[in-house]
Design a protein around this motif. Structure first.
Motif, PDB file in Angstrom:
ATOM      1  N   GLY A  27       6.895   6.540  -9.496  1.00  0.00           N
ATOM      2  CA  GLY A  27       7.968   7.437  -9.122  1.00  0.00           C
ATOM      3  C   GLY A  27       7.507   8.863  -9.317  1.00  0.00           C
ATOM      4  O   GLY A  27       6.699   9.142 -10.209  1.00  0.00           O
ATOM      5  N   ALA A  48       9.314   7.520  -4.425  1.00  0.00           N
ATOM      6  CA  ALA A  48       8.961   6.242  -5.028  1.00  0.00           C
ATOM      7  C   ALA A  48       7.912   5.610  -4.138  1.00  0.00           C
ATOM      8  O   ALA A  48       7.950   5.758  -2.915  1.00  0.00           O
ATOM      9  N   ARG A  60       4.530   5.813   0.035  1.00  0.00           N
ATOM     10  CA  ARG A  60       5.684   6.310  -0.706  1.00  0.00           C
ATOM     11  C   ARG A  60       6.762   6.749   0.266  1.00  0.00           C
ATOM     12  O   ARG A  60       6.488   7.114   1.403  1.00  0.00           O
ATOM     13  N   ASN A  62      10.326   9.306   0.307  1.00  0.00           N
ATOM     14  CA  ASN A  62      10.873  10.429  -0.454  1.00  0.00           C
ATOM     15  C   ASN A  62      12.192  10.899   0.131  1.00  0.00           C
ATOM     16  O   ASN A  62      12.470  10.736   1.309  1.00  0.00           O
ATOM     17  N   ARG A 149       4.050  12.397 -11.865  1.00  0.00           N
ATOM     18  CA  ARG A 149       4.103  11.046 -11.310  1.00  0.00           C
ATOM     19  C   ARG A 149       4.100  10.094 -12.488  1.00  0.00           C
ATOM     20  O   ARG A 149       3.247  10.180 -13.358  1.00  0.00           O
TER      21      ARG A 149
END
Length: 153
Positions: A27, A48, A60, A62, A149
């Protein structure tokens, strides 16, 4: 046609689920998303993702928000490829992604290219710095993402 869609969905899930089982989830909070050109703005986004989703590729999603002259919300996805550069400590990657932009005066989408550097602080905590170049229609936007992160497993 319905059978074809079912077969494609089943095949995609059968490839994706084992890949996620082997990957490491993370995350991010990129609270210092600075847009430097054509104008200065400050955004916040939450991401994530998972490492090594498809071979060496990280993926990922977002969600971002900007409150200023125009209220806007962004939803995007990025694919990150680690570069084989010996950095100790650290990791360098390049990425390609897109964002959907929902503003109070309309909507748009953007394609972006990024270069990311990750500096590990602990085994499951790192700091990321990402210069980005985003193309929104006929406008090119240069930005800088900075934030932690956290690896979840």
């Amino acid at each position: 046609m319905r059978l074809f869609k079912s077969v494609v969905l089943t095949l995609a899930l059968s490839l994706a689920v084992p890949a996620l089982a082997q990957s490491r989830l993370f995350g991010e909070v990129l609270a210092a998303n600075l847009t430097l050109s054509p104008s200065f703005t400050l955004n916040a986004s939450v991401s994530a993702g998972a490492t090594q989703v498809l071979g060496p590729l990280d993926a990922r999603v977002n969600l971002g928000a900007h409150l200023g002259g125009t209220t806007l919300v962004t939803l995007g996805a990025d694919a990150l490829y680690p570069l084989p550069v010996a950095l100790n400590p650290g990791r360098l990657d390049v990425g390609l992604g897109f964002r959907g932009i929902l503003a109070s005066n309309g909507s748009d989408f953007a394609l972006r290219v990024l270069l990311g550097y990750e500096l590990p602080l602990q085994s499951d905590l790192a700091v990321r710095v990402e210069p980005t170049l985003e193309f929104q229609g006929s406008v090119a936007v240069f930005g800088l993402n900075l934030g932690p992160r956290v690896y979840l497993r």
